[in-house]
Design an enzyme around this catalytic site. Structure first.
Site, short mmCIF file in Angstrom:
data_model
loop_
_atom_site.label_atom_id
_atom_site.label_comp_id
_atom_site.label_asym_id
_atom_site.label_seq_id
_atom_site.Cartn_x
_atom_site.Cartn_y
_atom_site.Cartn_z
N ASP A 84 1.90 2.22 11.83
CA ASP A 84 0.55 2.73 11.66
C ASP A 84 -0.35 1.50 11.70
O ASP A 84 -0.22 0.61 10.87
CB ASP A 84 0.46 3.40 10.28
CG ASP A 84 -0.60 4.46 10.24
OD1 ASP A 84 -1.43 4.49 11.17
OD2 ASP A 84 -0.60 5.25 9.29
N LYS B 190 3.85 2.83 -14.00
CA LYS B 190 3.88 2.58 -12.56
C LYS B 190 4.51 1.22 -12.28
O LYS B 190 4.30 0.28 -13.02
CB LYS B 190 2.44 2.54 -12.04
CG LYS B 190 2.02 3.84 -11.43
CD LYS B 190 0.75 3.66 -10.63
CE LYS B 190 0.42 4.94 -9.91
NZ LYS B 190 -0.89 4.92 -9.29
N LYS C 273 3.34 -4.98 -9.32
CA LYS C 273 3.71 -6.33 -8.91
C LYS C 273 3.28 -7.35 -9.95
O LYS C 273 4.02 -8.26 -10.28
CB LYS C 273 3.04 -6.65 -7.58
CG LYS C 273 4.02 -6.94 -6.46
CD LYS C 273 3.29 -7.46 -5.24
CE LYS C 273 3.44 -6.50 -4.08
NZ LYS C 273 2.54 -6.78 -2.97
#
Ligand SMILES: [Zn+2]
Ligand SMILES: [Zn+2]
Length: 960
Positions: free
Chosen positions: A88, A599, A602
């Site tokens: 994409d 969640k 990082k």
């Protein structure tokens, strides 16, 4: 994801897997697996193309795994499963990166440096992380044609998207309109509802919610009280909405009177007196004084600032009177259209107030909130203010808070095809099933028209040319563009089909002959994703026959957020263009969270680095873990490294050990021997194998991967802890026929098992296959056919259903008996090595072969049947001696092991003891001892030897 560090220690599994990756590459196993299947028997799978703008994470690893498991399975079932990677390339993600790196921000600056330069820069950035993706995909064992990937920025791809849009237009489903859309003021473009439905879009924010006083015209001290959480929209107020059938009251408080819903009196602070009641309809058309004068509003000559009835008013929150700013809300806008209210924007494209509200001119809309509050307070028009926490949409790329804005845009009319979308959904097999009539159908029902235009640069240009006379020309191919172009030489064969190259091309209006220009908008990149089934094939300009035969796809898989995104847009395009749902089977996975349920982040580093995890446990463990957790049935799962570790031990190490065991004796297998499979344990493991095969096959056929995965581990446990443990004696024994039976059984079990586990754990199964395969077998387990129950029926197992059931039932029964009896032994403190006279069991009499297993497992001389469960613990002199023998054998063998002797090392033993019992035992069992410890000779001596032993209280010493 950090770089894979070569210095880092890799487990044996990881090293072996890396060798297998090389083996597959060198032998072109993937290519062969596709080509060896007939072209006429296709199984089509659509790969949702990822953006290459970030590094792969666990979510990608999950989807990469399922996208590998299912195609491998159907390949083994005989289908040709072509797999081509896609990228994409367009849209905001890459544009944002380009803006940052070019150190510019906003459309004005992009246009200053030039769209050509900006777009070319985007192009150069698109595949920046492709190498890292390639590495991960390869290491995960994902078989896909990565080199030959399609890209949504390819001219061929764009041309197919144009073709698709022209079809939509010709079916009367493409229109230009003004609609209220969520709008990003930084990216200066509307954001579609399914982009907002993706992660990270909604965040909880606490904002001032204000109760505002609107002074009723011509009355002293009488006010309507309205409520809003967006004070900045108050200057744009043009009406107040009430519910016609809702009860309202007029109350007196201090020196003022207020009108609000009767059910909302709780919002008043302090004492009040109700002086009048009325229905909403009684309030309609009453006028009030505007809070702010917006310049140019009166000039529009439309009636404003009065009370209107509207269906959307409720008494769930606020005051029951709704402030209406027609441009900045969906309900507001529809009401504005219905009543013909004046529509005058107060905020510009970048979110700043226009000059028509001089007080706030040039200020960012969010910053105006406190100023409006201060201003209204000063003017005595604020009743009350509260902090209000609600979830508010943000731009999924730049995190700017969005606002509703009525702007002109292009739409696909979803309302007109909605019934068909719902009908065609009935033909799709959703996993989990509840999505079909739940999340997906609900999404279809509430779907607004699809805004497909973006006021941006790096994307497929919308193929619409507009003439001054009003004529629209929608262009569906490069050829058509060339034919209609004013200067056809501009449309060269290698013309790049992006905005900066396409915009200079004018076409001749087919109605009036004037020059028409392309509209400035580009296409929402979800239109590109939606077109993937045909655009990746450059259909209908190429592969026409193939596509017609192979649409829809058999399979797609993505995580939950794609339900209302990629799955949805593909369904819309499939329905409009081909009147078919685009896929037959769809697996929706859940989301992988960090171990603590938050969640994965990082910056918080709350999850193990995938590369390190893979180096520790190998990919198979991770793949099996992911495929066996509820994330495969659409649920959120907290990632657990411990679970991966457990799988590594219980499944992979165990399986490797079983294989090593077999490899030790494999040479003794006589290939010409025709096995009869008469031994009860052989029959039993083959029955278990067949049940497992059926369960795995059923699970895979139904796309219920958990059901196809979990039986594999159970089987390996049974195989190891029961079968292999019990056959150790048989493979070493002297009964040649029985040895052949057991070796043939184990070989068949392993061969069948690695095939059925190959899609899920492709590495270890390949490793074992290499040990098992004969010269005329396929070189890779992944080139084998899927095993069938019929194949196993040649063993006699499974042909007689009752017999199979009986075996499973009886083995289950004796295992329960063993468990009970061992518990009794443990209670009395008698070791299993000490033989006991008998066990009496209740229930139906068991066959001799089962009694034999019981005697061996429990070390009892006799199995009796009776009314009660009794373990006879009376140890006779004879049994005592036998117990001593077993103990001596065990301790001697453990010394052999310490000395690292193998079965080929025969030893000479010196045994010394003062114990009469031990001496008696030796006299009786000398031969048994020698065989049991692989001794050439045993000499009895009086001198103490090197290793002293304690044998159930008796002392002895040995050396060898
Ligand atoms: Zn944005
Ligand atoms: Zn014209």
């Amino acid at each position: 994801m950090s770089q894979n560090n070569n210095q880092q220690k890799k487990s044996k599994f990881a090293q072996s897997e890396e060798e297998i990756v090389k083996f597959w590459e060198e032998n072109h196993c993937f290519e062969k697996s596709v080509q060896q299947r007939p072209a006429a028997k296709q199984y089509v799978f659509y790969d949702g193309p990822p953006f290459a703008t970030g590094l792969p994470h666990y979510g990608h690893i999950l989807s990469s795994t399922i996208k590998d498991v299912v195609p491998r399975y159907f390949t083994m079932k005989g289908y040709r499963v072509e797999r081509r990677w896609g990228w994409d390339c367009h849209g905001l993600p890459i544009e944002n990166i380009a803006e940052k790196e070019l150190k510019i921000s906003g459309k004005k600056q992009i246009e200053e440096i030039g769209v050509a330069k900006f777009n070319e820069f985007c192009r150069s950035k698109v595949l920046e992380f492709a190498g890292e993706w390639g590495k991960m995909v390869k290491r995960m064992g994902r078989w896909v044609d990565f080199e030959n990937s399609y890209k949504t920025m390819d001219n061929s791809y764009i041309e197919s998207v144009w073709w698709g849009l022209k079809q939509v237009y010709e079916k009367g489903l493409l229109y230009e309109g003004r609609k209220v859309l969520l709008y990003c003021s930084r990216c200066e473009t509307p954001i579609s509802n399914f982009e907002v439905a993706m992660d990270n879009s909604y965040k909880d924010v606490t904002e001032p919610a204000v109760f505002v006083k609107f002074k009723v015209r011509g009355q002293e001290n009488l006010y309507f009280i309205a409520w809003t959480t967006t004070p900045w929209t108050l200057p744009g107020n043009v009406a107040l909405a009430v519910g016609a059938k809702i009860d309202y009251v007029q109350v007196r408080q201090n020196n003022e009177e207020y009108i609000l819903a009767k059910d909302r009196l709780e919002v008043l602070t302090g004492d009040y007196e109700v002086i009048k009641e009325m229905r909403g309809m009684d309030l309609v058309n009453q006028e009030y004084e505007p809070l702010y004068e917006v310049q140019g509003l009166k000039e529009l000559g439309k009636k404003s600032h009065y009370v209107a009835a509207a269906d959307f008013v409720s008494t769930e929150d606020g005051s029951g009177i709704v402030h209406t700013a027609v441009i900045y809300g969906e309900d507001d806008y529809n009401l504005g259209l219905q009543l013909d209210l004046p529509m005058l924007p107060t905020v510009d494209e970048v979110g700043k107030f226009k000059d028509n509200v001089p007080q706030f001119a040039n200020q960012y809309f969010k910053k105006v909130n406190p100023q409006v509050i201060t201003d209204l307070t000063k003017r005595g028009l604020l009743y009350h203010t509260d902090n209000y926490t609600h979830s508010y949409p943000h731009c999924y790329r730049c995190e700017t808070p969005l606002f509703y804005n009525a702007i002109p845009a292009w739409f696909i009319n979803v309302q007109k095809i909605k019934e068909r979308l719902k009908e065609l959904n009935e033909n799709i097999n959703w996993v989990p099933q509840h999505i079909k009539h739940g999340r997906f159908l609900k999404g279809l029902e509430s779907a607004p028209d699809w805004n497909i235009s973006r006021n941006r640069y790096w994307a497929t240009p919308l193929p619409i040319w507009k003439c001054q006379c009003g004529q629209l020309e929608v262009i569906g191919s490069k050829q058509e563009l060339k034919e209609k172009a004013v200067n056809s030489s501009q449309v060269t064969d290698d013309l790049d089909m992006h905005k900066h190259s396409i915009d200079p091309i004018k076409i001749n209006c087919s109605k009036c002959g004037q020059e028409a220009s392309r509209i400035p908008e580009v296409v929402d990149c979800w239109v590109e994703s939606a077109s993937m089934p045909f655009a990746a094939q450059h259909y209908p300009f190429a592969n026409k026959e193939w596509f017609n035969k192979n649409f829809p796809a058999q399979f797609v898989a993505e995580y939950v957020a794609q339900t209302r995104a990629w799955f949805y847009v593909m369904h819309v395009m499939g329905t409009i263009l081909f009147d078919k749902p685009p896929f037959e089977n769809v697996v929706m996975t859940g989301t992988i969270m960090a171990e603590d349920g938050s969640k994965m982040s990082k910056s918080k580093k709350n999850y193990p680095d995938p590369w390190k995890l893979i180096d520790n446990y190998g990919v198979d463990a991770l793949r099996y873990y992911l495929m066996s957790t509820p994330v495969m049935s659409g649920e959120s799962v907290n990632f657990s490294e411990k679970a991966v570790d457990e799988i590594s031990k219980k499944l992979l190490i165990t399986l490797a050990n079983v294989n090593s065991f077999y490899q030790m004796f494999k040479d003794k297998k006589d290939e010409s021997y025709q096995p009869q499979f008469t031994n009860i344990m052989d029959k039993w493991i083959l029955t278990e194998l067949q049940m497992t095969l059926l369960a795995v096959t059923d699970g895979m056929d139904a796309y219920e991967v958990i059901k196809a995965t979990r039986p594999l581990l159970n089987f390996v446990q049974e195989l190891s802890t029961w079968y292999v443990r019990r056959i150790r004696g048989r493979v070493k024994g002297s009964d040649e026929r029985d040895k052949q039976e057991v070796l043939h059984t184990l070989d068949l079990v392993l061969r069948t098992f690695v095939k059925m586990a190959a899609p899920i754990i492709p590495f270890i199964t390949e490793r074992i296959w290499q040990d098992l395969r004969h010269a005329d077998d396929p070189i890779s387990v992944h080139l084998c056919d899927w095993p069938t129950a019929d194949e196993l029926s040649t063993t006699g197992v499974g042909t007689d259903h009752d017999l199979s059931k009986n075996i499973l039932k009886n083995i289950q029964t004796i295992r329960e008996i063993i468990e009970k009896a061992l518990a009794l032994r443990a209670k009395t403190g008698i070791k299993v090595r000490q033989p006991l006279p008998s066990l009496t069991i209740t229930g139906q009499e068991l066959g001799a072969e089962y009694q034999e297993i019981l005697r061996e497992e429990l070390n009892v001389k006799e199995i009796k049947f009776g009314q009660e469960f009794v373990l006879d613990t009376e140890i006779s002199e004879e049994l005592k001696l036998e117990g001593l023998l077993r103990e001596l054998i065990r301790q001697t063998n453990s010394l052999r092991k310490k000395a690292q002797l193998t079965i080929n090392d025969k030893i000479d033993i010196k045994l010394s003891t003062n114990s009469t019992l031990v001496k008696q035992m030796f006299q009786k069992y000398e031969t048994d001892y020698k065989t049991g410890v692989l001794a050439k000779s045993v000499t009895l001596t009086n001198d103490a030897q090197e290793h002293s032993l304690k044998l159930d209280g008796e002392e002895a010493s040995i050396s060898f």
